[in-house]
Each structure stands twice: as C-alpha cells, then as structure tokens.
Enzyme design. Structure first.
Site, short mmCIF file in Angstrom:
data_model
loop_
_atom_site.label_atom_id
_atom_site.label_comp_id
_atom_site.label_asym_id
_atom_site.label_seq_id
_atom_site.Cartn_x
_atom_site.Cartn_y
_atom_site.Cartn_z
N TYR A 116 0.87 -1.20 0.00
CA TYR A 116 0.00 0.00 0.00
C TYR A 116 0.89 1.24 0.00
CZ TYR A 116 -3.51 3.46 1.31
OH TYR A 116 -4.34 4.57 1.33
N THR B 2 -13.86 5.54 6.22
CA THR B 2 -14.54 5.21 4.96
C THR B 2 -14.57 3.69 4.82
OG1 THR B 2 -12.51 5.16 3.66
CG2 THR B 2 -13.60 7.31 3.85
N1 LIG Z 1 -9.82 7.08 4.26
C1 LIG Z 1 -8.57 7.36 4.65
O1 LIG Z 1 -8.27 7.52 5.85
C2 LIG Z 1 -7.49 7.52 3.63
C3 LIG Z 1 -6.21 7.83 4.08
C4 LIG Z 1 -5.20 8.03 3.14
C5 LIG Z 1 -5.48 7.94 1.79
N2 LIG Z 1 -6.74 7.61 1.38
C6 LIG Z 1 -6.97 7.49 -0.06
O2 LIG Z 1 -8.21 8.08 -0.39
C7 LIG Z 1 -8.71 7.50 -1.58
C8 LIG Z 1 -10.20 7.24 -1.43
O3 LIG Z 1 -10.40 6.25 -0.47
P1 LIG Z 1 -11.63 6.23 0.55
O4 LIG Z 1 -11.05 6.36 1.90
O5 LIG Z 1 -12.69 7.14 0.12
O6 LIG Z 1 -12.08 4.69 0.41
P2 LIG Z 1 -13.43 3.99 -0.11
O7 LIG Z 1 -14.60 4.54 0.61
O8 LIG Z 1 -13.15 2.54 -0.01
O9 LIG Z 1 -13.49 4.42 -1.62
C9 LIG Z 1 -12.59 3.90 -2.55
C10 LIG Z 1 -13.23 3.97 -3.91
O10 LIG Z 1 -12.30 3.43 -4.86
C11 LIG Z 1 -13.01 2.49 -5.66
N3 LIG Z 1 -12.11 1.49 -6.24
C12 LIG Z 1 -11.35 0.58 -5.62
N4 LIG Z 1 -10.71 -0.18 -6.52
C13 LIG Z 1 -11.11 0.25 -7.74
C14 LIG Z 1 -10.83 -0.14 -9.06
N5 LIG Z 1 -10.05 -1.19 -9.34
N6 LIG Z 1 -11.39 0.54 -10.09
C15 LIG Z 1 -12.23 1.57 -9.83
N7 LIG Z 1 -12.55 1.99 -8.60
C16 LIG Z 1 -11.99 1.33 -7.57
C17 LIG Z 1 -14.03 1.87 -4.73
O11 LIG Z 1 -15.03 1.22 -5.47
P3 LIG Z 1 -15.97 0.09 -4.78
O12 LIG Z 1 -16.94 0.82 -3.89
O13 LIG Z 1 -16.61 -0.58 -5.94
O14 LIG Z 1 -15.07 -0.80 -3.99
C18 LIG Z 1 -14.52 3.14 -4.03
O15 LIG Z 1 -15.42 3.83 -4.84
C19 LIG Z 1 -7.85 6.26 -1.84
O16 LIG Z 1 -6.95 6.54 -2.87
C20 LIG Z 1 -7.11 6.06 -0.54
O17 LIG Z 1 -5.86 5.44 -0.71
C21 LIG Z 1 -7.75 7.39 2.26
#
Ligand SMILES: NC(=O)c1ccc[n+]([C@@H]2O[C@H](COP(=O)([O-])OP(=O)(O)OC[C@H]3O[C@@H](n4cnc5c(N)ncnc54)[C@H](OP(=O)(O)O)[C@@H]3O)[C@@H](O)[C@H]2O)c1
Length: 319
Positions: free
Chosen positions: A180, A217
């Site tokens: 990751y 999330t």
């Molecule tokens: N939340 C945190 O604390 C945090 C911290 C650091 C960085 N981030 C970054 O923030 C970004 C958003 O994450 P989030 O926290 O909002 O998580 P999330 O709620 O799990 O959302 C992730 C999204 O990415 C989609 N996704 C995953 N694999 C995919 C693929 N192969 N093709 C197309 N879409 C795909 C998921 O689709 P599905 O719903 O179909 O699975 C979902 O819509 C990510 O890049 C993550 O690394 C988050």
C-alpha cells in the site's frame, strides 16, 4: 507557496459552472463527498465507478441532497487497462481529473493484466487514465484561460515508502502494508513528475497532490482482513475524522484558484491526521526526480500509455 486560510471548508469552493470533473471511485467515501460538493457548486461530474449499482445509488444520494446536480456515471475499473482505455475514450473534455479511487492492504491479488493490485489500480490505472485524458484536459485548459488540473490522492502512508523495482508484483515478498505504501509513494512520485513535465512543456494544466489524513470510509474495511480489519474498525470509530472532512484536501486542490501546480494538500492538525486543508511536504525521497523518471518510464512500459506533452499535436497513445 500558497497560504490557505485556517478553516477552509466546502463552503469556500468557488462556483464551478461549465466545468467538467471526473472523479474516480466516486461512489464511496472521499470520492462520493468530492463528487457531491463539486456538483453542489455547479460542476458537471462524471462518477467513474466499477460497480453500476453502487454508482446509481451514489447518484440518487447526491440528487436527494442537491436536486439540480449534473451528475452521471461511467464504468471504470482501474485494475483493468482495457476498461481504463474504454472509459477515457468517452471523455472529450475534462477540467478536473480527481485520481481518488484506491484499495488498501488486501491479501496479494493481481489485476487483469497481472500487476499487483495496489500498485496496479492505485498507481498504474491512474497513470494510464491521466495520460489518455491529457488531450481532454488540454481541450478544457485551452478555452478562455480556464485552468485544467489533475489531483492525485495519496496518503500519509506514502512516507517511508519505496518502489520495489526488483519485486514489483510481490511474488517474492508481499506485505499488504508495504505494498500500500509503495502505491501511495508512487502516487506522489507521479504527481510531482507530472507537474515537472507539464511545466517543461509549457502546458497550462496543473498537477496537485492531496491526502485526507485519517478518514472513516470503506477503505479500512474492504481491503484488510483479520486482526488488521478489526483494528481499523475500532480506529474508524474512535480516531478517524469524517469522509466529508477528509475530502476537503482534494476539493481545495481541485477547485481553489490559488492552488499551485506541484503542491501537496493535507490536513493541518494532529500530524496531518485531521483538520482543514493546508500545504504539506512530501517525504523527501518522493521528490527525487531521477526516481520519478525511472518510475514514469516503467509505468509507460507496463501500461503502454505514453504521454504526449506537445501541445496541439496529438494524443497520448496506447500501444
Ligand atoms: N480514508 C482514509 O483515511 C485515507 C487515508 C489516506 C489515503 N486515502 C486514499 O483516499 C482515496 C479514497 O479512499 P476512501 O477512503 O474514500 O475509500 P473507499 O470509501 O473505499 O473508496 C474507494 C473507492 O475506490 C473504488 N475502487 C477501488 N478499486 C477500484 C478499481 N479497481 N477501479 C475503480 N474503482 C476502484 C471503490 O469502489 P468500490 O466501492 O466498488 O469498492 C470506491 O469507490 C484512496 O486513494 C485512498 O488510498 C484514504
């Protein structure tokens, strides 16, 4: 360096009428919040999602809250480069590309083309998408001085990351956390190298980075398994900020007129874990241009997507 006012919120987003945004992973978490706030401020938003039912549900939720929202969904699976190509072909103009989608710490899995999933979807998928959408960004940026920009969402966990050039697919030694970090480190190398290459070509397109700190999330519950998942469930309940707060960094990067290309936006409090947006510094290793060049060339080779930075000459080509 931009100075961002303490307490910047979604209310500070300027009107976005006439602007088209693509938000990857817009059905959930930060992507959903980003799409909704962009739409609330008048943008046309394409929700780039891999699951049509989830996309429909997200659109309904946005329209329930913002009845005038101009939102649509299109299929995009970042773990399949054929899907990335098919998606990009449907977008003629885009003012803002938010490379948001991500997967975190799953057991070792491969993409359709056989790449390790986190590197493949989080980095390579977005690398290819951005290259293929360069003409669409150029088309938007060229009109009446309106700027176009790419925002790539990384993570605080890019710190301490590295690129395992000798074992990119983790066949010899895979760790969910290490891979990751690798993918989020690659996001930063990419976003900064894109900025350098755009500037060198004189392209009026900005490349920015954002990270949300720790936001509760689906990310923490969909990838990790076992004790790691349990720990994250507890962390989400006790420590994390909301998805709406976490999305502010990418919203600022995507919309604020003062946000400069090459900047990295993250939360200002608790060691970048929470709070409103400010400019943060990347891990010094992620600013190494030679490392970035090596990753760029490898990414071109792996995806077959070559960025054509020459203005008005052609398009990114898929080999
Ligand atoms: N939340 C945190 O604390 C945090 C911290 C650091 C960085 N981030 C970054 O923030 C970004 C958003 O994450 P989030 O926290 O909002 O998580 P999330 O709620 O799990 O959302 C992730 C999204 O990415 C989609 N996704 C995953 N694999 C995919 C693929 N192969 N093709 C197309 N879409 C795909 C998921 O689709 P599905 O719903 O179909 O699975 C979902 O819509 C990510 O890049 C993550 O690394 C988050």
């Amino acid at each position: 360096m931009t100075s961002i006012k303490d307490g910047w919120t979604a209310k500070d987003i300027p009107r976005q009428d006439g602007r088209v945004f693509v938000v990857t992973g817009a059905n959930s978490g930060l992507g959903f919040s980003t799409a909704r706030e962009l739409a609330r401020h008048g943008a046309t938003v394409v929700l780039a999602v891999r699951n049509a039912d989830k996309g429909r549900q997200a659109i309904k939720q946005i329209k329930d809250e913002v009845p005038a929202a101009d939102v649509d969904q299109r299929a995009l699976d970042l773990a399949d480069l054929d899907s990335v190509r098919a998606f990009a072909a449907t977008v003629p103009t885009v003012h803002g590309l938010v490379n948001n989608a991500g997967v975190m710490m799953p057991p070792r899995t491969l993409t359709k083309q056989g790449f390790e999933l986190q590197f493949g979807a989080n980095h390579l998928g977005h690398f290819a998408l951005t290259g293929l959408l360069l003409p669409a960004l150029r088309a938007a940026g060229g009109s009446g001085g309106v700027d176009a920009r790419v925002v790539t969402v990384s993570s605080g966990l890019h710190r301490g990351g590295s690129i395992h050039f000798d074992d990119l697919d983790g066949a010899r030694a895979y760790s969910p956390t290490g891979f990751y970090s690798q993918s989020k480190f690659a996001n930063v190398l990419f976003g900064l190298e894109l900025d350098r290459r755009l500037r060198a070509a004189g392209e009026p397109i900005r490349s920015l980075l954002a990270h949300p700190g720790y936001a509760a999330t689906n990310l923490q519950l969909s990838g990790p398994t076992g004790m790691m998942k349990l720990g994250m469930r507890i962390g989400n309940a006790l420590i994390a900020q909301s998805a709406d707060m976490g999305a502010l960094d990418q919203l600022y990067a995507a919309t604020d007129p003062g946000a400069e290309s090459g900047e990295f936006i993250g939360p200002r409090r608790m060691r970048e874990q929470r709070g409103t947006p400010t400019v943060v510094q990347p891990d010094p290793n992620a600013t190494d241009p030679e490392l970035a060049r090596r990753l760029w060339e490898l990414s071109e080779e792996m995806t077959g997507v070559h960025f054509d930075f020459a203005p008005a000459v052609g398009t990114a080509s898929g080999k």
